[in-house]
Every structure is written in structure tokens, then in C-alpha cells.
Design a protein around this motif. Sequence first.
Motif, PDB file in Angstrom:
ATOM      1  N   LEU A   1      -6.325   3.040  -6.970  1.00 27.53           N
ATOM      2  CA  LEU A   1      -6.490   3.201  -5.521  1.00 27.53           C
ATOM      3  C   LEU A   1      -6.171   4.643  -5.096  1.00 27.53           C
TER       4      LEU A   1
ATOM      5  N   TYR B   1      -2.590   0.441  -8.402  1.00 22.86           N
ATOM      6  CA  TYR B   1      -2.294   1.424  -7.341  1.00 22.86           C
ATOM      7  C   TYR B   1      -2.669   2.841  -7.776  1.00 22.86           C
TER       8      TYR B   1
ATOM      9  N   MET C   1       0.026   5.194   6.562  1.00 19.44           N
ATOM     10  CA  MET C   1      -0.106   3.954   5.792  1.00 19.44           C
ATOM     11  C   MET C   1       0.940   2.943   6.274  1.00 19.44           C
ATOM     12  N   LYS C   2       0.456   1.778   6.690  1.00 20.54           N
ATOM     13  CA  LYS C   2       1.412   0.797   7.226  1.00 20.54           C
ATOM     14  C   LYS C   2       1.480  -0.490   6.431  1.00 20.54           C
ATOM     15  N   GLU C   3       0.548  -0.659   5.482  1.00 16.97           N
ATOM     16  CA  GLU C   3       0.664  -1.859   4.647  1.00 16.97           C
ATOM     17  C   GLU C   3      -0.117  -1.681   3.355  1.00 16.97           C
ATOM     18  N   TYR C   4       0.467  -2.194   2.280  1.00 11.10           N
ATOM     19  CA  TYR C   4      -0.171  -2.177   0.969  1.00 11.10           C
ATOM     20  C   TYR C   4      -0.255  -3.626   0.495  1.00 11.10           C
ATOM     21  N   THR C   5      -1.456  -4.060   0.173  1.00 10.34           N
ATOM     22  CA  THR C   5      -1.637  -5.469  -0.183  1.00 10.34           C
ATOM     23  C   THR C   5      -2.371  -5.618  -1.512  1.00 10.34           C
ATOM     24  N   ALA C   6      -2.224  -6.782  -2.113  1.00 12.71           N
ATOM     25  CA  ALA C   6      -2.975  -7.109  -3.326  1.00 12.71           C
ATOM     26  C   ALA C   6      -3.348  -8.583  -3.261  1.00 12.71           C
TER      27      ALA C   6
ATOM     28  N   VAL D   1      -5.080 -12.166   2.561  1.00  9.31           N
ATOM     29  CA  VAL D   1      -5.583 -10.802   2.454  1.00  9.31           C
ATOM     30  C   VAL D   1      -7.098 -10.827   2.281  1.00  9.31           C
ATOM     31  N   GLN D   2      -7.749  -9.922   2.982  1.00  5.81           N
ATOM     32  CA  GLN D   2      -9.196  -9.750   2.804  1.00  5.81           C
ATOM     33  C   GLN D   2      -9.505  -8.319   3.215  1.00  5.81           C
TER      34      GLN D   2
ATOM     35  N   PHE E   1      -3.436   4.032   9.591  1.00  4.34           N
ATOM     36  CA  PHE E   1      -3.621   4.096  11.050  1.00  4.34           C
ATOM     37  C   PHE E   1      -3.909   5.508  11.552  1.00  4.34           C
TER      38      PHE E   1
ATOM     39  N   LYS F   1      -8.673   7.356  -3.196  1.00  2.00           N
ATOM     40  CA  LYS F   1      -8.342   8.057  -1.954  1.00  2.00           C
ATOM     41  C   LYS F   1      -8.462   9.573  -2.107  1.00  2.00           C
TER      42      LYS F   1
ATOM     43  N   VAL G   1      -6.724  -4.290  -4.507  1.00  2.00           N
ATOM     44  CA  VAL G   1      -5.578  -3.701  -3.811  1.00  2.00           C
ATOM     45  C   VAL G   1      -6.105  -2.899  -2.632  1.00  2.00           C
ATOM     46  N   LYS G   2      -5.317  -2.846  -1.584  1.00  2.00           N
ATOM     47  CA  LYS G   2      -5.809  -2.271  -0.341  1.00  2.00           C
ATOM     48  C   LYS G   2      -4.678  -1.621   0.435  1.00  2.00           C
ATOM     49  N   GLU G   3      -5.007  -0.567   1.164  1.00  2.00           N
ATOM     50  CA  GLU G   3      -4.048   0.011   2.104  1.00  2.00           C
ATOM     51  C   GLU G   3      -4.658  -0.007   3.491  1.00  2.00           C
TER      52      GLU G   3
END
Lengths: 432, 95
Positions: free
Chosen positions: A256, A253, A274-279, A44-45, A191, A260, A186-188
Amino acid sequence: MNERFDAIVVGAGPAGTSAALTLARGGWKVLQIERGEYPGSKNVQGAILYADSLQKLIPNFREEAPLERHLVEQRLWVLDDRSYIGSTYRSPVSNDAEPDRYTILRAQFDKWFAKKAQEAGVLLICETTVLDLLREGERVVGVRTDREEGEVYADVVILADGVNSVLARKAGIRPELGAGEVALGVKEVLFYPQESLEDRFGIQGDEGVAIEMVGKITGGMVGTAFLYTNKESLAVGIGCLLSDFRREKVPPYVLLARLKEHPALRPLLRDGEMKEYTAHLIPEGGYKAIPKLSGDGWLIVGDAGMFVNSVHREGSNLAMETGRIAAETVIELKQAGEPFTERNLHRYRQRLDQSFVMKDLRKYQHVHEVLDQNRHFLTTYPELVNRAAETLLRVDGVDKRSKEKEVVRSFRKHRSYRGLFSDAVKLWRAFR
Amino acid sequence: MSEVEEKLYQNRYRLDAGHPHIRIRDPEVCQARCTEKSCAACCPAGCYTLGPEGDITLLTDGCLECGTCRIICSEFRNVDWEYPRGGFGILFKFG
């Protein structure tokens, strides 16, 4: 897998792949081991890729790497609760120059990069977790994986297993990370139709925008937020020191979600899918947190070695640089017929000391302490500068000189002249 | 579905049923000795939930493999943390 290799590289992120690729080109028999389904599936980056370190390895990467957009505009926002004040730098890339930074999706980029290493002769095995280093006395001689009969041997092992580096901790190479040494990000990924996205940011073709944010959005915690434009998606995220998350007890979250909803971001993000939630953790300990970098039969590269310049948000380029330099060091030793002893491998550290990697990390070694001990940089000042802008810009019948006085008064009220002066000195010292 | 569960629902996982890669070493320590219970607040995937009796329940299905829980449990070191077996766990589509 009772085969023997010249080198084993653990991990297929930017650091591991840079090392593996360099070794394979040097004629080495290399085994690269990745625990994910494919390279990038655990990584993840943000993500911004700086061209320089990749270009040293693959000069024509622009023709074939899965790049999203090249940055033509970089914004820095200092957020208050509702407003922000900021700077923008925008410059189209001229025809004779090549862009030096791109947004990327790491799951796709890492897969492509690892493929380049495979083409150079690296044997890549995925879906395999390395459990331990194998030793003979002090010397590392291979790794034990979670495959059946999964012991593999090599002359040298390069640890590129990321920020958590289970291997380095188990082997006592690195102590457990402290909560003050890492940031949790954390990131979303949201699209959009490409045209809608380009309209929002005033960009076309492959142009992209990056927005970095500081201020009250981190709730007094040491951290930053970001918004990056990909081809058809936006990456929006926030990261703060883990020690601060622990103290404030704010779920990441929730932070985050607040970001937003900020009035500055909400219109830019509307209607996204939203298609992906990462940490992910980011090593932020800087120069002082760099562990011992090599020993008998092993070297450590990338996030596992804590190589991140948190001030400039650089990490994957340091990963590539350290991976390449580690590989070059062992190639040289082998050519000279010298063994991979702790003493000889120390040349890796010496070479890094001469590179921008260590020079930059040394330069900013005090920044975190200064921010940690002066929380008003993160809360009071963002509020003050936003209020000052509002005071100065509002046309309400008050004369300009009185407005200026009011701004000075508001700064003095929160920080005395003495406090303001000492803050300026502290900042200058930390960043000089 | 909670806010975080809705987010995790978008992610791709390959679950290693019956082989959780993270375990609480001694649940009694969480319930009786730990006052902070930071894991329940800080885990970005909400894997740790605080029960009415002060007990902590861990469900690793949504784990993002970040390492937060292991590091913040510094007082008791009560989290036994490994990577999932090769090929299992979170599989990022975009990263």
C-alpha cells in the motif's frame, strides 16, 4: 433471552440487514445479532454502492442514506513502475436520471441501513457474538451467543456473518477458506479540505471519481488497487490473492505504501490526513466456491456464502440481493404452510440461479484460473503497453513507421505471435 | 514506532485485556517445524513478529480481525482464531 423468534439473522451488514428488513416487512418477529458496537463497526469495503439492489428495498434511499458522492467519472489505469496508460469515462448524470452508483463509508451506511430494519420492527442486539448454531438432530433451531443465558431459538436462522463465517465453518456448512479463494485488501482513509479534494479531481457538488488500477503495482500478484473520492476524504487501497501474498511474502502495508508513492498517485494524495487503516478479506473464489446455501432450518447469504463478483468489483449489492431473496423464500414457504426443511429451502438456490447473482458468477468462473496460470497478463503486458505508448508518443526524429515496427518487435520479443494469439483467445474465453 | 504501528495508532479499539481472541496453539510448531512463517509477513496489522531464534510472538492488540493468519497457516493449523467477545476489538469509524 429465552424468547422465541420467527427468524434469527446473524450479522448486520448489507446481507443480514436486507434479510431482516424483508422479513420484518413480511410481519415476522426477527432478532438480528451484531458483534460490533454498532452495525458497520466491523465492516470494510472500498466502498462503492450500486443503487439497484438497495432501491428494490428502499426506493427513496437517496433522500436519507449517508451517501458520499455519486460517480460521474470512472478511470481504469494500467500501471508500469513509473507511468500508466488508461481509460476514462465521464458523464454527468442527466436531470431525468438518478445516479446508479455512489461512494459510501460503510461504518455510517450500515448503521443507517440497520436503523431502517429496526424501524420495520427488527429487534437488533449489538455487542453480541454468536458462538454456535443450536441443533435438534440435523435441524438448526437457534444460536448460542456470548451473553449470559445467551441461547435463542427461532424457526429459521440466516447466516450473514461475513467472509470468515465462524458459524458456517464450525457447523461444517463450509470448509475452511483456501488462500487462493480470498483476496486480502488493505485501505487507508485520507482526509482533505473539501475544496482541495474537488480541485484535484475536477469535481463539484456531490460528484465523485473512481480509479481502478491494475498492473505492476501488485508486483505480479493477482490483484487490483483503487482510489475513490468521498465527500471530504479519499479511500486508497490495494488487494491481492492471499495465496500470492503468502508466496511473495510482501507485507500488505508495504504494498500500500508503494502504491501511494507511485508517481501517478502521489500528487493526488499529497497532504492527506490519514485517519483510519483497515484490512479485510474478500471472497474471490467465484462460482465454484459457492457452498451449500441452505439446509434444515438455515440459509447463508452475502460474503458468508462467497457472493462476490470479483471481475466487476461487486459484492455489497450481491449481499443485499441474496439477503432479500433468502427472506422472500422463507416468507413464501411460511405462507404456503410448508416447513423449513432442506428440501424446501433449496428454492433459495433455485431463485438465485434465475437472478443476475448466479448468472454473473457463472459467466466469470474461469477468470481467476486464467490469470493465475498466465502471470504475464499482470506484469509483461502492463510494461509493454506503457513502453509502446512512450515509443509512439515521443518525438525524437525517428519516423512513425519505424516506431510502429519497434512496438511490434517488443511485443514479439516477450510473447511470440503464437503466444499473443493464445493470450487473446484465453482472455476472450474467460470474459465472454 | 514502526510504519504499521503508526497506521494502527489512528484506529479505534476497545481492548479486551487478558482475553486475546487469537492464540498460537503450539509455539514449538512455529519455531521448530514451520519454515514459511507466513504470518510474520502477511498479517496486515503486524501482529506476528519473528524472533531471532525463529520463534513467533503474537500480540493481538492491533488486530483488524481479517482472518489472514488463520487461513495462511494451512500446513499446521496452529492458529486458534475466534472473534473477540461482543463489543470488543477493532471498531471502524469509517470502514
